[in-house]
Design an enzyme around this catalytic site. Structure first.
Site, mmCIF file in Angstrom:
data_model
loop_
_atom_site.group_PDB
_atom_site.id
_atom_site.type_symbol
_atom_site.label_atom_id
_atom_site.label_comp_id
_atom_site.label_asym_id
_atom_site.label_seq_id
_atom_site.Cartn_x
_atom_site.Cartn_y
_atom_site.Cartn_z
ATOM 1 N N ALA A 160 3.192 -0.874 4.832
ATOM 2 C CA ALA A 160 2.651 -0.987 6.189
ATOM 3 C C ALA A 160 2.138 -2.387 6.499
ATOM 4 O O ALA A 160 2.089 -2.774 7.669
ATOM 5 C CB ALA A 160 1.533 0.037 6.389
ATOM 6 N N HIS A 196 12.579 -2.437 2.162
ATOM 7 C CA HIS A 196 11.956 -1.199 2.642
ATOM 8 C C HIS A 196 12.838 -0.042 2.184
ATOM 9 O O HIS A 196 14.065 -0.104 2.339
ATOM 10 C CB HIS A 196 11.830 -1.191 4.166
ATOM 11 C CG HIS A 196 10.887 -2.228 4.670
ATOM 12 N ND1 HIS A 196 9.525 -2.043 4.658
ATOM 13 C CD2 HIS A 196 11.115 -3.459 5.173
ATOM 14 C CE1 HIS A 196 8.949 -3.131 5.148
ATOM 15 N NE2 HIS A 196 9.894 -4.014 5.457
ATOM 16 N N LEU A 197 12.231 0.967 1.618
ATOM 17 C CA LEU A 197 12.986 2.117 1.130
ATOM 18 C C LEU A 197 13.680 2.870 2.263
ATOM 19 O O LEU A 197 14.832 3.279 2.137
ATOM 20 C CB LEU A 197 12.053 3.068 0.373
ATOM 21 C CG LEU A 197 11.468 2.490 -0.918
ATOM 22 C CD1 LEU A 197 10.274 3.314 -1.366
ATOM 23 C CD2 LEU A 197 12.522 2.427 -1.998
ATOM 24 N N SER A 198 12.966 3.056 3.357
ATOM 25 C CA SER A 198 13.531 3.788 4.490
ATOM 26 C C SER A 198 14.155 2.815 5.483
ATOM 27 O O SER A 198 13.874 1.613 5.453
ATOM 28 C CB SER A 198 12.431 4.602 5.195
ATOM 29 O OG SER A 198 11.501 3.742 5.822
ATOM 30 N N TYR A 228 11.125 8.716 1.563
ATOM 31 C CA TYR A 228 11.057 7.661 0.549
ATOM 32 C C TYR A 228 11.799 7.984 -0.740
ATOM 33 O O TYR A 228 11.897 7.131 -1.620
ATOM 34 C CB TYR A 228 9.592 7.347 0.231
ATOM 35 C CG TYR A 228 8.836 6.857 1.435
ATOM 36 C CD1 TYR A 228 9.083 5.594 1.967
ATOM 37 C CD2 TYR A 228 7.888 7.651 2.070
ATOM 38 C CE1 TYR A 228 8.404 5.141 3.086
ATOM 39 C CE2 TYR A 228 7.205 7.211 3.192
ATOM 40 C CZ TYR A 228 7.468 5.953 3.694
ATOM 41 O OH TYR A 228 6.800 5.515 4.811
ATOM 42 N N ASP A 262 1.477 -15.863 6.265
ATOM 43 C CA ASP A 262 0.968 -17.202 5.965
ATOM 44 C C ASP A 262 1.105 -17.532 4.481
ATOM 45 O O ASP A 262 1.511 -18.634 4.115
ATOM 46 C CB ASP A 262 -0.491 -17.333 6.399
ATOM 47 C CG ASP A 262 -0.664 -17.404 7.906
ATOM 48 O OD1 ASP A 262 0.340 -17.582 8.631
ATOM 49 O OD2 ASP A 262 -1.818 -17.276 8.358
ATOM 50 N N ARG A 288 7.322 0.336 13.563
ATOM 51 C CA ARG A 288 7.862 -0.100 12.269
ATOM 52 C C ARG A 288 9.015 -1.098 12.425
ATOM 53 O O ARG A 288 9.492 -1.658 11.452
ATOM 54 C CB ARG A 288 8.337 1.100 11.454
ATOM 55 C CG ARG A 288 7.223 2.038 11.076
ATOM 56 C CD ARG A 288 7.745 3.177 10.200
ATOM 57 N NE ARG A 288 6.773 4.241 10.070
ATOM 58 C CZ ARG A 288 5.771 4.253 9.182
ATOM 59 N NH1 ARG A 288 5.626 3.257 8.332
ATOM 60 N NH2 ARG A 288 4.936 5.264 9.140
ATOM 61 N N ARG A 343 5.159 11.207 -2.362
ATOM 62 C CA ARG A 343 4.857 10.875 -0.966
ATOM 63 C C ARG A 343 6.103 11.018 -0.099
ATOM 64 O O ARG A 343 7.063 10.261 -0.243
ATOM 65 C CB ARG A 343 4.349 9.434 -0.887
ATOM 66 C CG ARG A 343 4.101 8.975 0.530
ATOM 67 C CD ARG A 343 3.713 7.511 0.567
ATOM 68 N NE ARG A 343 3.569 7.089 1.946
ATOM 69 C CZ ARG A 343 3.907 5.885 2.389
ATOM 70 N NH1 ARG A 343 4.359 4.982 1.554
ATOM 71 N NH2 ARG A 343 3.771 5.581 3.651
ATOM 72 N N GLU A 403 12.829 -9.227 1.471
ATOM 73 C CA GLU A 403 11.991 -8.100 1.882
ATOM 74 C C GLU A 403 12.768 -6.802 1.691
ATOM 75 O O GLU A 403 13.957 -6.726 2.031
ATOM 76 C CB GLU A 403 11.608 -8.271 3.348
ATOM 77 C CG GLU A 403 10.728 -7.182 3.904
ATOM 78 C CD GLU A 403 10.375 -7.420 5.369
ATOM 79 O OE1 GLU A 403 9.583 -6.630 5.894
ATOM 80 O OE2 GLU A 403 10.897 -8.373 5.996
ATOM 81 N N PRO A 456 0.789 -1.218 0.000
ATOM 82 C CA PRO A 456 0.000 0.000 0.000
ATOM 83 C C PRO A 456 0.831 1.283 0.000
ATOM 84 O O PRO A 456 1.891 1.349 0.607
ATOM 85 C CB PRO A 456 -0.826 -0.101 1.287
ATOM 86 C CG PRO A 456 -0.060 -1.029 2.159
ATOM 87 C CD PRO A 456 0.613 -1.994 1.236
ATOM 88 N N ASN A 457 0.314 2.249 -0.727
ATOM 89 C CA ASN A 457 0.848 3.608 -0.827
ATOM 90 C C ASN A 457 2.126 3.718 -1.649
ATOM 91 O O ASN A 457 2.594 4.829 -1.902
ATOM 92 C CB ASN A 457 1.063 4.233 0.561
ATOM 93 C CG ASN A 457 -0.237 4.365 1.316
ATOM 94 O OD1 ASN A 457 -1.213 4.888 0.789
ATOM 95 N ND2 ASN A 457 -0.270 3.863 2.528
ATOM 96 N N ARG A 479 12.951 4.960 12.534
ATOM 97 C CA ARG A 479 11.610 5.538 12.527
ATOM 98 C C ARG A 479 10.829 5.090 13.761
ATOM 99 O O ARG A 479 11.409 4.584 14.712
ATOM 100 C CB ARG A 479 10.916 5.144 11.219
ATOM 101 C CG ARG A 479 11.701 5.676 9.996
ATOM 102 C CD ARG A 479 11.030 5.435 8.710
ATOM 103 N NE ARG A 479 9.765 6.171 8.670
ATOM 104 C CZ ARG A 479 8.816 5.922 7.792
ATOM 105 N NH1 ARG A 479 8.978 4.972 6.889
ATOM 106 N NH2 ARG A 479 7.701 6.613 7.798
ATOM 107 N N HIS A 513 4.049 -4.730 8.886
ATOM 108 C CA HIS A 513 3.931 -4.563 10.334
ATOM 109 C C HIS A 513 2.638 -5.142 10.892
ATOM 110 O O HIS A 513 2.498 -5.265 12.113
ATOM 111 C CB HIS A 513 3.999 -3.080 10.704
ATOM 112 C CG HIS A 513 5.079 -2.337 10.001
ATOM 113 N ND1 HIS A 513 6.420 -2.650 10.143
ATOM 114 C CD2 HIS A 513 5.028 -1.315 9.115
ATOM 115 C CE1 HIS A 513 7.131 -1.832 9.379
ATOM 116 N NE2 HIS A 513 6.311 -1.025 8.754
ATOM 117 N N ASN A 538 8.132 -5.501 -1.074
ATOM 118 C CA ASN A 538 8.080 -4.334 -0.206
ATOM 119 C C ASN A 538 6.634 -4.293 0.281
ATOM 120 O O ASN A 538 5.756 -3.811 -0.427
ATOM 121 C CB ASN A 538 8.447 -3.050 -0.945
ATOM 122 C CG ASN A 538 8.437 -1.844 -0.031
ATOM 123 O OD1 ASN A 538 7.846 -1.859 1.043
ATOM 124 N ND2 ASN A 538 9.086 -0.778 -0.477
#
Length: 149
Positions: free
Chosen positions: A80, A103-105, A26, A90, A114, A21, A101, A13-14, A110, A83, A77
């Site tokens: 959210a 994550h950009l940040s 990001y 599953d 997170r 954003r 996995e 998402p996002n 943070r 988390h 990625n």
């Protein structure tokens, strides 16, 4: 001659809002920029690439379930959902594929919520804090993981 390994790159998402954003967190790369860079890297590595994004948890789960028979590895990625989503955990567990996995940040710089990721429990590796470059590192890692399998 065998077919090239097929790698599914999933974005949660996002992530469709990248570029506008919170660029201080990001970066300014759009998801389309990241997809183009991944396509170029996949070609160099000899992969077939399937790059997708959804804001809908169930759609991501369905794609992961299908990956079990359609792909050789997953770069994800989860945004959210990493988390919060036991459903993603599953599905990734059931897929029985190598997982990296991204994550950009740097999630550890943070908010504390997170710092936990359900996806990390099944991932072969986690790359965070390196911006869009993290996707390319994930594809490089996937080359080694798929080779071992």
């Amino acid at each position: 001659m065998s077919e090239p390994a097929s790698i599914l790159v999933l974005n949660g998402p996002n992530l469709n809002m990248l570029g506008s954003r919170e660029p201080a967190i990001y970066g300014r790369d759009t998801l389309e920029d990241i997809e183009a860079a991944c396509a170029e890297r996949a070609e160099l590595l000899g992969f077939a690439l399937d790059f997708r994004q959804s804001n809908i948890e169930g759609e991501l789960v369905t794609w992961i379930q299908s990956a079990r028979t359609e792909h050789d590895g997953i770069v994800i990625n989860p945004g959210a959902y990493g988390h919060t989503s036991i459903a993603l955990l599953d599905a990734l567990t059931f897929a029985e594929l190598p997982v990296v996995e991204v994550h950009l940040s740097n999630v550890f710089r943070r908010e504390e919520f997170r710092w936990h990721s359900y996806v990390s429990r099944v991932a072969n590796g986690v790359i965070c804090g390196l911006g869009a470059q993290g996707y390319l590192f994930a594809l490089d890692a996937m080359a080694r993981l798929v080779e071992r399998d």
